[in-house]
Design a protein around this motif. Structure first.
Motif, mmCIF file in Angstrom:
data_model
loop_
_atom_site.group_PDB
_atom_site.id
_atom_site.type_symbol
_atom_site.label_atom_id
_atom_site.label_comp_id
_atom_site.label_asym_id
_atom_site.label_seq_id
_atom_site.Cartn_x
_atom_site.Cartn_y
_atom_site.Cartn_z
ATOM 1 N N GLY A 141 -1.811 -0.507 10.104
ATOM 2 C CA GLY A 141 -1.296 0.854 10.538
ATOM 3 C C GLY A 141 -0.497 0.338 8.978
ATOM 4 N N ILE A 142 -0.126 -0.730 8.195
ATOM 5 C CA ILE A 142 0.651 -0.928 6.876
ATOM 6 C C ILE A 142 -0.488 -0.398 5.975
ATOM 7 N N ASN A 143 -1.904 -1.155 6.349
ATOM 8 C CA ASN A 143 -2.601 -0.471 4.867
ATOM 9 C C ASN A 143 -3.445 1.054 5.389
ATOM 10 N N LEU A 144 -3.005 1.349 6.132
ATOM 11 C CA LEU A 144 -3.667 3.007 6.478
ATOM 12 C C LEU A 144 -2.277 3.942 5.847
ATOM 13 N N THR A 145 -0.985 3.726 5.713
ATOM 14 C CA THR A 145 -0.168 3.831 4.571
ATOM 15 C C THR A 145 -0.897 3.893 3.562
ATOM 16 N N ALA A 146 -1.514 3.112 3.003
ATOM 17 C CA ALA A 146 -1.832 2.495 1.572
ATOM 18 C C ALA A 146 -2.821 3.690 0.741
ATOM 19 N N ILE A 147 -4.056 3.370 2.565
ATOM 20 C CA ILE A 147 -5.013 4.618 2.668
ATOM 21 C C ILE A 147 -4.443 6.034 2.504
ATOM 22 N N THR A 148 -3.986 6.642 3.249
ATOM 23 C CA THR A 148 -3.394 7.798 3.484
ATOM 24 C C THR A 148 -2.826 8.018 2.018
ATOM 25 N N ALA A 149 -1.965 7.471 1.537
ATOM 26 C CA ALA A 149 -1.616 7.385 0.231
ATOM 27 C C ALA A 149 -2.351 8.155 -0.966
ATOM 28 N N MET A 181 -5.083 8.475 -0.962
ATOM 29 C CA MET A 181 -6.220 10.230 -0.803
ATOM 30 C C MET A 181 -5.307 11.565 -0.566
ATOM 31 N N ILE A 182 -4.278 11.505 -0.737
ATOM 32 C CA ILE A 182 -3.038 12.624 -1.136
ATOM 33 C C ILE A 182 -2.966 13.044 -2.315
ATOM 34 N N GLY A 183 -2.947 11.255 -3.339
ATOM 35 C CA GLY A 183 -2.504 11.171 -4.237
ATOM 36 C C GLY A 183 -1.147 10.623 -4.748
ATOM 37 N N GLU A 184 -0.538 10.545 -3.803
ATOM 38 C CA GLU A 184 1.028 9.765 -3.725
ATOM 39 C C GLU A 184 0.655 8.435 -4.574
ATOM 40 N N ASP A 185 1.562 8.014 -5.567
ATOM 41 C CA ASP A 185 2.302 6.189 -5.907
ATOM 42 C C ASP A 185 3.109 5.793 -4.670
ATOM 43 N N PHE A 186 2.130 5.178 -3.642
ATOM 44 C CA PHE A 186 3.474 4.507 -2.849
ATOM 45 C C PHE A 186 3.326 3.348 -3.690
ATOM 46 N N THR A 187 3.524 3.114 -4.376
ATOM 47 C CA THR A 187 4.207 2.016 -4.915
ATOM 48 C C THR A 187 6.219 2.628 -5.395
ATOM 49 N N SER A 220 7.330 5.953 -4.102
ATOM 50 C CA SER A 220 7.039 6.675 -2.355
ATOM 51 C C SER A 220 6.298 6.873 -2.157
ATOM 52 N N ILE A 221 6.526 7.015 -0.009
ATOM 53 C CA ILE A 221 5.508 7.899 0.310
ATOM 54 C C ILE A 221 6.003 8.412 1.452
ATOM 55 N N ASP A 222 6.725 9.288 0.929
ATOM 56 C CA ASP A 222 7.430 10.629 1.571
ATOM 57 C C ASP A 222 6.514 11.370 1.600
ATOM 58 N N GLN A 223 5.685 11.556 0.851
ATOM 59 C CA GLN A 223 4.469 12.811 1.088
ATOM 60 C C GLN A 223 3.330 12.060 2.717
ATOM 61 N N THR A 224 3.353 11.124 2.735
ATOM 62 C CA THR A 224 2.233 9.954 3.399
ATOM 63 C C THR A 224 2.577 10.239 4.221
ATOM 64 N N VAL A 225 4.328 9.550 4.823
ATOM 65 C CA VAL A 225 4.682 9.977 5.571
ATOM 66 C C VAL A 225 4.674 11.458 7.484
ATOM 67 N N THR A 226 4.638 12.405 6.028
ATOM 68 C CA THR A 226 4.929 13.739 5.649
ATOM 69 C C THR A 226 3.172 13.916 6.471
ATOM 70 N N LYS A 227 2.323 13.409 5.700
ATOM 71 C CA LYS A 227 0.657 13.836 6.266
ATOM 72 C C LYS A 227 0.847 12.879 7.354
ATOM 73 N N LEU A 228 1.619 11.984 7.562
ATOM 74 C CA LEU A 228 0.809 10.591 8.952
ATOM 75 C C LEU A 228 1.075 11.563 10.108
ATOM 76 N N GLN A 229 2.594 11.884 9.984
ATOM 77 C CA GLN A 229 3.132 12.446 11.433
ATOM 78 C C GLN A 229 2.251 14.494 11.945
ATOM 79 N N GLU A 230 1.320 14.487 10.742
ATOM 80 C CA GLU A 230 0.194 15.693 10.676
ATOM 81 C C GLU A 230 -0.762 14.915 11.644
ATOM 82 N N LEU A 231 -0.481 13.548 11.670
ATOM 83 C CA LEU A 231 -2.100 12.545 12.349
ATOM 84 C C LEU A 231 -2.072 12.534 14.037
#
Length: 359
Positions: free
Chosen positions: A186-194, A196-202, A204-215
């Motif tokens: 799950g930790i690594n999927l966070t980085a992969i998702t970030a 993939m959507i172009g968010e710099d996970f270092t 913020s992961i705000d957009q990533t969390v929103t994307k994962l909520q949609e999953l």
């Protein structure tokens, strides 16, 4: 240890160890003496299930044949987080000698003083390890590498899925499994998702969390039972996220019912270190085992058994094995600084629990 590395296209689917004399010289006693480099017990914590079964056969049993006066007691855990917790619970009454665990978790243990440093004098085969995979402060080196892969039911897909986005496809509602943090998957999927959507996970992961909520509506289980691989093999789910090494094993074991691929957006390494605990009760015999685990024969044997990539530079793999694993230096890798991740892991886990899994 900064393991942020560049990218290569992935597969779309599916000298002798210097242990004996050198380590005996490091012993606190002569051969045959309890607690020496060639005798006594070793207590190891490592992964459970098929990993344990294959590691015993490929590494532990040949080691015991070479060192018949050493015994190995193996305690299995499902995750690295469970391993670290088990060692932490020992407090000042240390019983564990060695752990084999995810690097982000072992880095946390290093910072807490749970693990000891190792030198080439202690463990000569550290000299075999790729210099990039040796801890700069001398803590336990990388012992094997893997990467995150997309799992799929072969009967459902005429060709391997090309993008991680397939996990979000509405036609697979309730048919996806993802192992949530604190699991490294799950930790690594966070980085992969970030990525993939172009968010710099270092930052913020705000957009990533929103994307994962949609999953979330597609996810049947955040803790697949019996595991993420068998969930797909048995038809409970048709898609999942797992580790390439275990996935490749189950591709064979299931006669191809399970497929595994690294999508076009890339992946991140899943890296395991081998660690000597501070105040280990049997340090000399433990160093002998660590040395053997870093030998060409042990590294090659486990790669052939489980498709983990060796961390050493002098292992020679059969071509058919090398073609199915993710080796150090491959392209297609999303840079993820493991020391940075060790400090960020708990925060990401809390956000998953609060905003994704229990939302």
């Amino acid at each position: 240890m900064d393991l942020g590395i560049g990218r290569r296209a992935f597969i779309a689917s599916t000298a002798v160890a210097a242990a004996g004399v050198g380590l005996s010289a490091c012993s606190s006693g002569g051969d045959g003496v309890e607690g020496s480099a060639t005798s006594g017990p070793i207590n190891i914590i490592g992964y459970a299930g098929i990993w344990e079964e294959q590691y015993r056969a490929a590494v532990i049993e040949p080691f015991l044949a070479e060192y018949p006066d050493i015994t190995v007691n193996y305690a299995s855990k499902r995750s690295s987080a469970e391993m670290l917790s088990a060692v932490q619970s020992e407090g000042g009454n240390r019983t564990t000698d060695i752990t084999i665990m995810d690097i982000a978790v072992s880095n946390g243990g290093n910072s807490q003083g749970i693990f000891s440093t190792l030198s080439e004098e202690d463990v000569p085969n550290i000299a075999n390890v790729n210099p990039d995979l040796v801890n700069a402060d001398g803590f336990g080196p990388v012992v094997m590498l893997d990467a995150v892969s997309l799992l799929y039911a072969s009967a459902e897909f005429s060709t391997p899925p090309e993008s991680w986005e397939v996990l979000w496809d509405e036609q697979y509602r309730g048919k996806v499994n993802v192992v949530a943090p604190p699991s490294g998957i799950g930790i690594n999927l966070t980085a992969i998702t970030a990525d993939m959507i172009g968010e710099d996970f270092t930052t913020s992961i705000d957009q990533t969390v929103t994307k994962l909520q949609e999953l979330a509506p597609n996810v049947q289980s955040w803790a697949p039972n019996p595991d993420e691989y068998q969930s797909v093999v048995t038809g409970q789910t048709v898609l999942g996220v797992g580790q390439n090494a275990r996935a490749q094993y189950y591709v064979d074991d299931s006669d191809g019912a399970l497929g595994a691929t690294v999508p076009q957006e890339g992946t991140v390494y899943q890296i395991n270190t081998i660690n000597l605990t501070a105040d280990a009760p049997n340090p000399e015999a433990a160093k002998t085992f660590i040395n053997y685990a870093l030998s060409p024969e042990a590294q090659t044997a486990f790669a052939e058994a489980m498709y983990y990539a060796p961390s050493i530079d002098n292992a020679e793999l059969p071509e058919e094995v090398a073609a199915r694993l993710v080796e150090y230096g491959d392209d297609g890798i999303i840079p993820l600084d493991q020391e940075w991740l060790a400090a960020t892991r708990d925060e990401w886990t809390e956000r998953w629990n609060r905003e994704i899994v229990n939302n």
